[in-house]
Design an enzyme around this catalytic site. Structure first.
Site, mmCIF file in Angstrom:
data_model
loop_
_atom_site.group_PDB
_atom_site.id
_atom_site.type_symbol
_atom_site.label_atom_id
_atom_site.label_comp_id
_atom_site.label_asym_id
_atom_site.label_seq_id
_atom_site.Cartn_x
_atom_site.Cartn_y
_atom_site.Cartn_z
ATOM 1 C CG ASP A 116 -2.379 0.059 0.852
ATOM 2 O OD1 ASP A 116 -2.730 0.914 0.014
ATOM 3 O OD2 ASP A 116 -3.167 -0.746 1.383
ATOM 4 C CG ASP A 220 -5.228 5.093 0.618
ATOM 5 O OD1 ASP A 220 -6.173 4.287 0.611
ATOM 6 O OD2 ASP A 220 -5.178 6.076 1.373
ATOM 7 C CD GLU A 290 -9.151 3.515 -2.029
ATOM 8 O OE1 GLU A 290 -10.118 3.214 -1.318
ATOM 9 O OE2 GLU A 290 -8.206 4.215 -1.616
ATOM 10 C CG HIS A 350 -8.986 -2.384 3.672
ATOM 11 N ND1 HIS A 350 -8.710 -2.410 2.329
ATOM 12 C CD2 HIS A 350 -8.664 -1.134 4.092
ATOM 13 C CE1 HIS A 350 -8.250 -1.235 1.942
ATOM 14 N NE2 HIS A 350 -8.208 -0.438 2.998
ATOM 15 C CG ASP A 351 -11.612 0.833 2.741
ATOM 16 O OD1 ASP A 351 -11.410 0.918 3.967
ATOM 17 O OD2 ASP A 351 -10.841 1.307 1.890
#
Length: 568
Positions: A116, A220, A290, A350-351
């Site tokens: 990430d 991210d 993302e 995870h979101d």
């Protein structure tokens, strides 16, 4: 007949970039495997479970790369997305030596490692911010976004944090009398990417991890890196929005600005200077973005050109369980994106709430897995999806996450007892479905969720049509989604029944053979059967991959090089 977009196969004269044919696997390090009994997953725990992902045999999942959510030092205001040191490992997860060993062990198994990359913000405990807030005259003051209060003493403008609990996107620093911007929690101040020194510092971060052997980054919130230089209010129509909204002729001031692409091109230039595992620049490193943007035409600007290689198709996991909705969102992005672009699909992260919980059971989750792993793009499997884990939110009052995402972050269920995760008390309680949704219970059951994922990934790995073939969606009756995937010598039809009852699916607008052979099905006992296609009989919530006669005339795009044929 409605006309829908189609894409041609990739050029298969030689090997393409690894990421275009890979299956990714996301690991949330805190929840994957705990090696030291403290209840928190760590890097050595991941190393101990790499064979689950890939060991060279059909007993492993067979994925090609793992993506690690943040493991950097952090005070955990947003569980690692508030970084206090970009060039180290948080002691709770291990050491840099552990990370280096993880890369070596992953590469030994043929697994790439993606980490990430959180560039929009740091932690308030990062030394950069400590200096920045120390005084208005500090050399790093301009590394973050500071502004004077509004005339009434309130925040400088009407921008909101993406997290509802955090209110405005501004926090007052009493010591200097100015507000700092934070797109998320007050513990995550936004960096000022208009400051050249910030760009230079972040380039050093990129190179630090690339030099340690990582194969790429997941960027991210890549659309948030640049903000309106004048810090103007959002228009009234957009002011209530905490995240991206699409309104014709309007643009939010704090995200999705054209200048963002300058930063992404810089990142790409650095990545392109690093060779891949085979030592060639063609093999290369990559960046997956993302970009939570709902407008396909804007999302398409972020990948396939000089910026990021690929992005998550966010709308894919936002659809209701309806065949028309899935077809519409897949075809919509394909129609908008540049020729040769390649999206990435995921069902959960995870979101995002887990597939079993979002769609209401294992039946839809099994069918959804077939869709994700047979579309033209790079699929990404979130840990635990391969065993059908459901959301397990903690009891009221015991929530840990600022945005209510605990339920999809519970520990990986290696066995029914929970001891497969680690010997200590896990940081979040396992789900109540652990007796059924665990690796040990499904390991030897070919018809389990794990068995289905293994078959799908292995079949995809041997099928040129699925890895790189052309795509064309087809008109079909009922609540279904049907499409073709084609490479030279290999023509596959994928059909999904979204209803909980059997269906006779009529497929129109294309000449198909009278019958085909089922290669894969979510229902036991169907593989290998020859079935008529007019209509195609599907069971409740059944998804199938059907091989059609080689060389049947159709036109989902130009042909590709001959396939090696799918693995059994």
């Amino acid at each position: 007949m409605t006309t829908h977009p189609q894409i041609p196969p990739q050029d298969t004269d030689g090997p393409g970039p690894w990421w275009r044919e890979a299956v990714l696997y996301q690991i949330y390090p805190r929840s994957f495997a705990d090696s030291n009994g403290d209840g928190i997953g760590d890097l050595r725990g991941i190393i101990s479970r790499l064979d689950h992902l890939r060991d060279g045999t059909p007993s492993s999942l067979g994925v090609d790369a793992l993506w690690l959510s943040p493991f950097y030092p952090s005070p955990q205001a947003d569980f690692g997305y508030d970084i206090s040191d970009y060039q180290d490992v948080d002691p709770v997860y291990g050491t840099l030596a552990d990370f280096d060993e993880l890369v070596v062990e992953a590469h030994r198994r043929g697994l790439r490692v993606v980490v990430d990359l959180v560039m929009n913000h740091t932690s308030t405990e990062h030394p950069w911010f400590t200096e920045s807030r120390s005084s208005r005259a500090n050399p790093k003051r301009n590394w973050y976004i500071w502004a004077d209060p509004a005339p009434d003493g309130g925040p400088p403008n009407n921008w909101l944090s993406a997290f509802e609990k955090c209110g405005p996107a501004w926090t007052l620093d009493p010591a200097t009398g100015q507000y700092y911007l934070h797109s998320f929690t007050p513990g995550q101040p936004d960096l000022n990417w208009r400051e050249p020194a910030v760009r230079e510092a972040m380039r050093k971060v990129w190179r630090f991890w690339l030099d340690r052997g990582v194969d790429g980054f997941r960027a991210d919130v890549a659309h948030r890196l640049l903000k309106d230089e004048r810090l103007r209010d959002n228009p009234p129509e957009l002011a209530p929005a905490r995240r991206h909204v699409s309104v014709p002729g309007m643009r939010q001031r704090q995200l999705d600005l054209p200048e963002v692409h300058d930063v992404l091109r810089e990142l790409r230039e650095v990545l392109d200077s690093y060779p891949g595992l085979d030592g060639s620049l063609a093999e290369g490193r990559f960046v997956l973005g993302e970009v939570p943007i709902s407008d396909d035409s804007r999302l398409a600007d972020y990948f396939g050109g000089e910026g990021m290689h690929t992005v998550f198709h966010i709308a894919f996991w936002e659809q209701p369980w309806e065949g028309a909705a899935f077809r519409r969102t897949v075809d919509g992005l394909l129609a908008a994106m540049r020729p040769g672009s390649w999206p990435t699909y995921a069902l959960a992260t995870h979101d995002i709430s887990r597939t079993v919980s979002r769609f209401g059971g294992w039946g839809p989750a099994r069918a959804a897995a077939v869709i994700m792993l047979t579309l033209p793009g790079t699929p990404c499997v979130y840990y635990g999806e391969e065993i059908g884990m459901a959301d397990a939110p903690p009891p009221a009052g015991l929530e840990r996450d600022v945005d209510g995402r605990d339920g999809q972050r519970t520990p990986m269920q290696w066995d029914a007892s929970g001891k497969g995760f680690g010997t200590g008390t896990p940081w979040l309680a396992p789900g109540p479905d652990a007796g059924r949704a665990n690796v040990e219970a499904q390991r030897d059951d070919s018809e389990s969720m794990l068995g289905l994922y293994r078959r799908l990934i292995r079949y995809r790995g041997g099928s040129a049509a699925l890895r790189r073939g052309g795509y064309r969606s087809l008109d079909s009756s009922g609540d279904s989604y049907v499409y073709l995937r084609q490479a030279a010598g290999e023509l596959l039809l994928v059909a999904v029944n979204f209803r909980h009852v059997p269906a006779q699916v009529e497929i129109t607008g294309v000449d198909l053979p009278a019958a085909g052979r089922i290669e894969l099905s979510t229902h036991a006992g169907r593989a290998g059967a020859t079935v008529p296609l007019g209509p195609l009989a599907l069971g409740p919530l059944e998804a199938v991959v059907v091989r059609l006669a080689d060389g049947v005339p159709t036109d989902p795009g130009a042909t590709a090089a001959p396939s090696k044929g799918p693995a059994a």
